[in-house]
Design a protein around this motif. Structure first.
Motif, short mmCIF file in Angstrom:
data_model
loop_
_atom_site.label_atom_id
_atom_site.label_comp_id
_atom_site.label_asym_id
_atom_site.label_seq_id
_atom_site.Cartn_x
_atom_site.Cartn_y
_atom_site.Cartn_z
N UNK A 176 0.86 -1.18 0.00
CA UNK A 176 0.00 0.00 0.00
C UNK A 176 0.89 1.23 0.00
N UNK A 177 0.65 2.13 -0.96
CA UNK A 177 1.47 3.33 -1.06
C UNK A 177 0.59 4.55 -1.21
N UNK A 178 0.96 5.62 -0.50
CA UNK A 178 0.21 6.88 -0.52
C UNK A 178 1.09 7.98 -1.09
N UNK A 179 0.52 8.74 -2.01
CA UNK A 179 1.21 9.91 -2.54
C UNK A 179 0.35 11.15 -2.31
N UNK A 180 0.98 12.29 -2.22
CA UNK A 180 0.25 13.54 -1.96
C UNK A 180 0.73 14.64 -2.90
#
Length: 391
Positions: A176-180
């Motif tokens: 799971x990867x989050x980018x902003x």
């Protein structure tokens, strides 16, 4: 008073009867026989009244529970298994299918939203190898959030660190990867072309609503291409699932081993299509996913074309269709997907993939509750308990 108390009373009365005292066998004394006979009916009446009050209380509680169950069962949840339908963790060929879950938009009460996706998509399909890529704006939590259209005023949104903690806590062994990115920078660099006058060709859209369509579309695009850059094992057979980070999934999404989407195939929910295609959720093949992820490019093209020629219609559109009936985000999505010659299918079940929009105060969008015939007073924690993820 609950059932445990009632059980204690019953045990007490049984013990009294066994010892020769209590209601079962009244004891008489020579100097008070008449008095005891007079009081006996009164005692019996009081005990019966007490039991009746307990039974009425239990009945009222059960009725309240049944009322919520009745509304939820309209989604056919009573027939849905709470766990994956089979126990195999690989397909017949000994391999897992591949799927990428793309989450986008403005997260609201994401702990509920994420656990519902895990429950109804990821855990339900153990023979599928999932990767999850999510985008959110990094600057929205820094000041009170308001959206008058949704009845949200001065709310506090989760920060990227809050969302990462939720993802890390419940993801298991799934990548799971989050980018902003900054929403304000996106508006300055990519949304300055949009004009207030563009709302005139839409059905009941304010300028802020129209901006939100593009803000959300940009979030989707950011999440998708971040996934393309970092994907571990995606291939031509990979299934892409697009979902908002502020919608609560009430019903399951099954991806059987026999489920094979063509590169240009895409499936959307049938409900709330609004003269176009539902834009809250989609399951797509690789090429179709790329088109879907870039839909705001098509939206811009459509708006600029209408700006120069307000009466223009797509080539496949019936010329007699009233213009106001199809100017919304759903119709823009339809134009973009069909214009790119995708094979678009709406799910055959009108209530499949039931998604309810979550508001910042834990309310559910009233229109969504009506679509799925759920009591309009129902709040998010109640729905979470109903599908077995509440805590």
């Amino acid at each position: 008073m609950g059932p445990d108390c009632l059980l204690s009373i019953m045990i007490m009365n049984t013990n009294q009867r066994q010892s020769g005292r209590g209601l079962g066998r009244p004891q008489f004394h020579s100097n008070s026989t008449l008095t005891q006979l007079v009081k006996l009916p009164l005692k019996i009446g009081l005990v019966l009244a007490f039991y009746y009050s307990i039974a009425a209380s239990i009945s009222l509680h059960n009725k309240a529970s049944r009322n919520l169950d009745k509304y939820i069962n309209n989604l056919h949840l009573s027939q849905l298994p709470p766990s994956p339908p089979v126990s195999a963790d690989v397909c017949a060929n000994g391999k897992k299918k591949m799927a990428v879950l793309i989450l986008f938009g403005v997260p609201k009460h994401f702990s509920f939203v994420w656990r519902a996706y895990v429950h109804n998509i990821i855990a339900r399909n153990p023979w599928v190898k999932f990767e999850v890529y999510m985008h959110m704006y990094s600057d929205l939590h820094q000041k009170p959030f308001s959206n008058s259209k949704n009845g949200e005023h001065n709310s506090t949104l989760d920060s990227p660190d809050d969302i990462r903690a939720i993802l890390d806590n419940d993801k298991g062994d799934i990548p799971v990867m989050l980018t902003t990115s900054s929403q304000s920078m996106f508006e300055e660099s990519d949304l300055s072309w949009l004009q207030q006058s563009d709302t005139s060709i839409f059905e009941d859209y304010s300028f802020q609503t129209l901006k939100n369509v593009f803000r959300q579309g940009n979030s989707l695009r950011e999440a998708f291409f971040y996934g393309q850059k970092h994907s571990i094992k995606s291939n031509d057979d990979t299934v892409y699932i697009f979902a908002r980070s502020d919608t609560f999934l009430m019903s399951p999404v099954d991806i059987p081993c026999s489920f094979n989407l063509g590169n240009t195939d895409i499936i959307t929910p049938r409900w709330t299509s609004a003269w176009g295609y539902n834009d809250r959720f989609a399951v797509a093949g690789p090429d179709a996913a790329n088109v879907y992820a870039t839909k705001i490019e098509g939206y811009k093209q459509g708006i600029l074309a209408r700006r120069s020629n307000p009466e223009a219609l797509p080539s496949y559109m019936n010329p007699e269709t009233p213009l106001k009936l199809f100017m919304n985000s759903e119709s823009l999505l339809r134009d973009w997907l069909l214009g790119n010659k995708l094979n678009v299918t709406e799910h055959e079940d009108e209530r499949a993939w039931a998604l309810l929009r979550v508001r910042s105060d834990r309310r559910i969008e009233t229109g969504d509750l009506r679509v799925f015939q759920i009591d309009e007073s129902t709040l998010l924690p109640q729905l979470a308990l109903q599908i077995g993820i509440g805590r």
